[in-house]
Scaffold this motif. Structure first.
Motif, PDB file in Angstrom:
ATOM      1  N   GLU A  64     -18.066  35.225  40.672  1.00 48.81           N
ATOM      2  CA  GLU A  64     -16.756  34.768  41.167  1.00 48.81           C
ATOM      3  C   GLU A  64     -15.652  35.206  40.195  1.00 48.81           C
ATOM      4  N   TYR A  65     -15.705  36.473  39.854  1.00 54.33           N
ATOM      5  CA  TYR A  65     -14.721  37.043  38.922  1.00 54.33           C
ATOM      6  C   TYR A  65     -13.305  36.966  39.477  1.00 54.33           C
ATOM      7  N   ASP A  66     -13.160  36.993  40.810  1.00 54.38           N
ATOM      8  CA  ASP A  66     -11.823  37.005  41.398  1.00 54.38           C
ATOM      9  C   ASP A  66     -11.094  35.678  41.208  1.00 54.38           C
ATOM     10  N   LYS A  67     -11.816  34.590  40.985  1.00 54.47           N
ATOM     11  CA  LYS A  67     -11.135  33.324  40.714  1.00 54.47           C
ATOM     12  C   LYS A  67     -10.334  33.397  39.421  1.00 54.47           C
ATOM     13  N   LEU A  68     -10.890  34.127  38.428  1.00 54.00           N
ATOM     14  CA  LEU A  68     -10.204  34.249  37.141  1.00 54.00           C
ATOM     15  C   LEU A  68      -9.092  35.271  37.191  1.00 54.00           C
ATOM     16  N   TRP A  69      -9.385  36.462  37.729  1.00 60.04           N
ATOM     17  CA  TRP A  69      -8.444  37.589  37.639  1.00 60.04           C
ATOM     18  C   TRP A  69      -7.509  37.716  38.837  1.00 60.04           C
ATOM     19  N   ILE A  70      -7.708  36.929  39.876  1.00 59.54           N
ATOM     20  CA  ILE A  70      -6.814  37.011  41.036  1.00 59.54           C
ATOM     21  C   ILE A  70      -6.220  35.650  41.354  1.00 59.54           C
ATOM     22  N   PHE A  71      -7.047  34.675  41.665  1.00 56.47           N
ATOM     23  CA  PHE A  71      -6.523  33.369  42.079  1.00 56.47           C
ATOM     24  C   PHE A  71      -5.739  32.701  40.945  1.00 56.47           C
ATOM     25  N   SER A  72      -6.376  32.544  39.789  1.00 59.21           N
ATOM     26  CA  SER A  72      -5.682  31.897  38.673  1.00 59.21           C
ATOM     27  C   SER A  72      -4.537  32.754  38.162  1.00 59.21           C
ATOM     28  N   LYS A  73      -4.743  34.064  38.174  1.00 61.19           N
ATOM     29  CA  LYS A  73      -3.704  34.976  37.681  1.00 61.19           C
ATOM     30  C   LYS A  73      -2.470  34.941  38.577  1.00 61.19           C
ATOM     31  N   ILE A  74      -2.657  34.797  39.882  1.00 58.89           N
ATOM     32  CA  ILE A  74      -1.522  34.712  40.807  1.00 58.89           C
ATOM     33  C   ILE A  74      -0.676  33.487  40.475  1.00 58.89           C
ATOM     34  N   ASN A 116      -7.922  43.904  47.061  1.00 54.67           N
ATOM     35  CA  ASN A 116      -8.529  44.430  45.847  1.00 54.67           C
ATOM     36  C   ASN A 116      -9.895  45.014  46.158  1.00 54.67           C
ATOM     37  N   ARG A 117     -10.427  45.679  45.142  1.00 54.75           N
ATOM     38  CA  ARG A 117     -11.745  46.298  45.293  1.00 54.75           C
ATOM     39  C   ARG A 117     -12.411  46.372  43.926  1.00 54.75           C
ATOM     40  N   LEU A 118     -13.728  46.066  43.896  1.00 56.02           N
ATOM     41  CA  LEU A 118     -14.527  46.194  42.681  1.00 56.02           C
ATOM     42  C   LEU A 118     -15.308  47.498  42.754  1.00 56.02           C
ATOM     43  N   GLN A 119     -15.106  48.344  41.753  1.00 55.83           N
ATOM     44  CA  GLN A 119     -15.805  49.627  41.734  1.00 55.83           C
ATOM     45  C   GLN A 119     -17.293  49.403  41.492  1.00 55.83           C
ATOM     46  N   LYS A 120     -18.117  50.151  42.233  1.00 53.85           N
ATOM     47  CA  LYS A 120     -19.565  49.971  42.141  1.00 53.85           C
ATOM     48  C   LYS A 120     -20.083  50.254  40.735  1.00 53.85           C
ATOM     49  N   ALA A 121     -19.488  51.219  40.053  1.00 54.32           N
ATOM     50  CA  ALA A 121     -19.967  51.582  38.722  1.00 54.32           C
ATOM     51  C   ALA A 121     -19.724  50.482  37.697  1.00 54.32           C
ATOM     52  N   ILE A 160     -11.695  46.632  38.382  1.00 50.69           N
ATOM     53  CA  ILE A 160     -11.060  45.879  39.466  1.00 50.69           C
ATOM     54  C   ILE A 160      -9.752  46.589  39.817  1.00 50.69           C
ATOM     55  N   ASP A 161      -9.662  47.084  41.043  1.00 50.90           N
ATOM     56  CA  ASP A 161      -8.466  47.790  41.509  1.00 50.90           C
ATOM     57  C   ASP A 161      -7.645  46.858  42.390  1.00 50.90           C
ATOM     58  N   ILE A 162      -6.377  46.703  42.060  1.00 48.52           N
ATOM     59  CA  ILE A 162      -5.440  45.923  42.884  1.00 48.52           C
ATOM     60  C   ILE A 162      -4.725  46.913  43.810  1.00 48.52           C
ATOM     61  N   ILE A 163      -5.026  46.848  45.087  1.00 48.69           N
ATOM     62  CA  ILE A 163      -4.476  47.807  46.049  1.00 48.69           C
ATOM     63  C   ILE A 163      -3.062  47.417  46.476  1.00 48.69           C
ATOM     64  N   SER A 164      -2.881  46.185  46.866  1.00 50.61           N
ATOM     65  CA  SER A 164      -1.555  45.733  47.316  1.00 50.61           C
ATOM     66  C   SER A 164      -1.488  44.222  47.232  1.00 50.61           C
ATOM     67  N   VAL A 165      -0.224  43.713  47.253  1.00 48.60           N
ATOM     68  CA  VAL A 165       0.033  42.274  47.218  1.00 48.60           C
ATOM     69  C   VAL A 165       1.080  41.965  48.280  1.00 48.60           C
TER      70      VAL A 165
END
Length: 350
Positions: free
Chosen positions: A139-149, A122-127, A192-197
Motif C-alpha cells: 500500500e505504497y500509494d497511501k504514503l506517496w499519494i493519499f497522505s502526500k496530497i 499514476n503508475r508503478l514501473q514493473k522494474a 512511481i510515475d505521476i501521470i496527471s492530477v
C-alpha cells in the motif's frame, strides 16, 4: 411298477445336493480407507485454496514467506505457492487512478475550505516493484499519494489567499500538485510515475459563496457594460470608416470627373488646334494660290505692257467711256496722256 423303478429316491437325493451354502458374516467397511479419502479431499481442497492462485492481467504477483519478501515476481496467469507459508499479493503495474476525497484546507486568511475530490493518475514501473514493495509495502500509494496530497494541499492553501485558490490560480493547482508529487517520488521512491492530477472546485462557506455570487453578478454587469461599450465603439468606428469611405469615394468620383473634364478640354483644345492648323494651312494654301495667281497675272501683264497694247487699251478705254468732255483743253489732256504712256510703261517694267 412304481416300486420297481424307485423314482422318488433320486429326487430326494438331488434336493439334498442343491441346498444353499451356509450364510457368511456381513462385510464391515474399512475405516482406514475412508479416512484416507477424506484426508485426500481435504488436502486437495487446501491445495486449491492456498497454493493455486491467479495473477490478473495488468498486475504482477509478489510473495512473502514467513514475513520475508521473496526476491521474485510472477506474471499474469495461474501460479502456485506454498500453502500457509507463502502470502501473495497482486500489484498493479498499469495506469491506475487514486481518488483522495474530502480534503480540508485552510487559506492564508484562515478560511477553511474543502476539496471534494483529487484524482491522481499514476503508475508503478514493473522494474521497481520489488524495491518499492520492500521499502513501503503493497500500500505504497497511501504514503506517496493519499497522505502526500493532504500535505501538499495544506502547504499550497496556507501560502495563498482564497481569491488565488478559488479563482486566480485554480487552473494551476493540477500542475503544481503533479510537480510536487513527482519530485518527491523521484527523490525518495523512484519507479512511481505521476501521470496527471485533477482537482475539483473547492467548497466554500455559505457567506463567502454569497459574496462571490454577488461579485460575479457585478462582474457580469460590468462585463456586459464593457462589451456594450466595445460594441458601440466598434459601431462608431464602423460608421466613421463608412463615412471616410463615402468621402473617399466621392473625392475619387470628383477627381475622375475633373480628370474627364480636363481630358475633354484637352481634346477640344487639340481639336481646335487641329482645326486652326487646318484653317491656317487652307488659308496659307489659298494665299499661296492667290499670290501665285497674282504673280503669274503680273508676269502676264508685264509681258502685255507693250506700246501697242497700251495704245490699244487706251483707245478701248476712251471708246468705252460714255461721257464726252468738251472744252478747249481736251485735246491737250489727251495728248499729255498719250505722252505719259511710254514713261509709265518704263516704270512698270522696272
Amino acid at each position: 411298477m412304481s416300486a420297481s423303478n424307485s423314482g422318488p429316491v433320486p429326487q430326494l437325493h438331488f434336493a439334498r445336493s442343491a441346498a444353499p451354502p451356509p450364510p457368511q458374516p456381513p462385510r464391515v467397511p474399512s475405516f482406514r480407507v475412508s479416512l484416507s479419502l477424506v484426508a485426500g479431499g481435504i488436502f486437495i481442497a487446501l491445495f486449491l485454496k492456498y497454493a493455486l492462485h491467479s495473477v490478473p492481467e495488468g498486475h504482477v504477483g509478489v510473495y512473502w514467506r514467513g514475513g520475508k519478501l521473496l526476491p521474485h515476481i510472477t506474471e499474469p496467469g495461474m501460479r502456485l505457492k506454498l500453502p500457509i507459508l507463502d502470502v501473495y499479493a497482486p500489484i498493479q503495474v498499469t495506469l491506475q487512478t487514486d481518488k483522495v476525497v474530502d480534503i480540508p484546507c485552510g487559506t492564508k486568511a484562515r478560511t477553511m475550505i474543502h476539496f471534494g475530490k483529487v484524482e491522481v493518475v499514476n503508475r508503478l514501473q514493473k522494474a521497481h516493484v520489488q524495491s518499492i514493495i520492500k521499502d513501503f509495502g503493497p500500500e505504497y500509494d497511501k504514503l506517496w499519494i493519499f497522505s502526500k496530497i493532504h500535505h501538499e494541499m495544506n502547504q499550497l492553501c496556507s501560502k495563498s489567499t482564497l481569491q488565488d485558490i478559488y479563482v486566480d490560480k485554480f487552473d494551476q493547482i493540477d500542475e503544481i500538485l503533479k510537480e510536487a508529487l513527482q519530485a518527491d517520488c523521484t527523490k525518495y521512491a523512484p519507479g512511481i510515475d505521476i501521470i496527471s492530477v485533477r482537482v475539483t472546485k473547492p467548497r466554500l462557506p455559505a457567506a463567502i459563496v454569497a459574496n462571490y455570487e454577488a461579485m460575479e453578478a457585478e462582474r457580469t454587469r460590468v462585463n456586459v457594460a464593457r462589451e456594450r461599450a466595445v460594441v458601440v465603439h466598434q459601431e462608431a468606428q464602423t460608421e466613421h470608416k463608412r463615412a471616410v469611405m463615402m468621402a473617399e469615394k466621392e473625392a475619387e468620383t470628383s477627381r475622375i470627373r475633373m480628370q474627364q473634364l480636363l481630358q475633354e478640354r484637352e481634346a477640344e483644345q487639340q481639336r481646335d488646334m487641329i482645326q486652326n492648323e487646318m484653317y491656317l494651312g487652307k488659308q496659307k494654301a489659298f494665299a499661296d494660290a492667290e499670290h501665285y495667281r497674282v504673280t503669274r497675272e503680273a508676269e502676264a501683264n508685264k509681258q502685255k505692257l507693250t506700246p501697242e497694247f497700251l495704245q490699244m487699251s487706251f483707245m478701248t478705254a476712251i471708246s468705252n467711256n460714255t461721257k464726252m468732255y468738251f472744252g478747249d483743253k481736251l485735246p491737250a489732256m489727251l495728248l499729255e496722256l498719250h505722252q505719259i504712256l511710254p514713261a509709265l510703261q518704263g516704270q512698270l517694267q522696272l
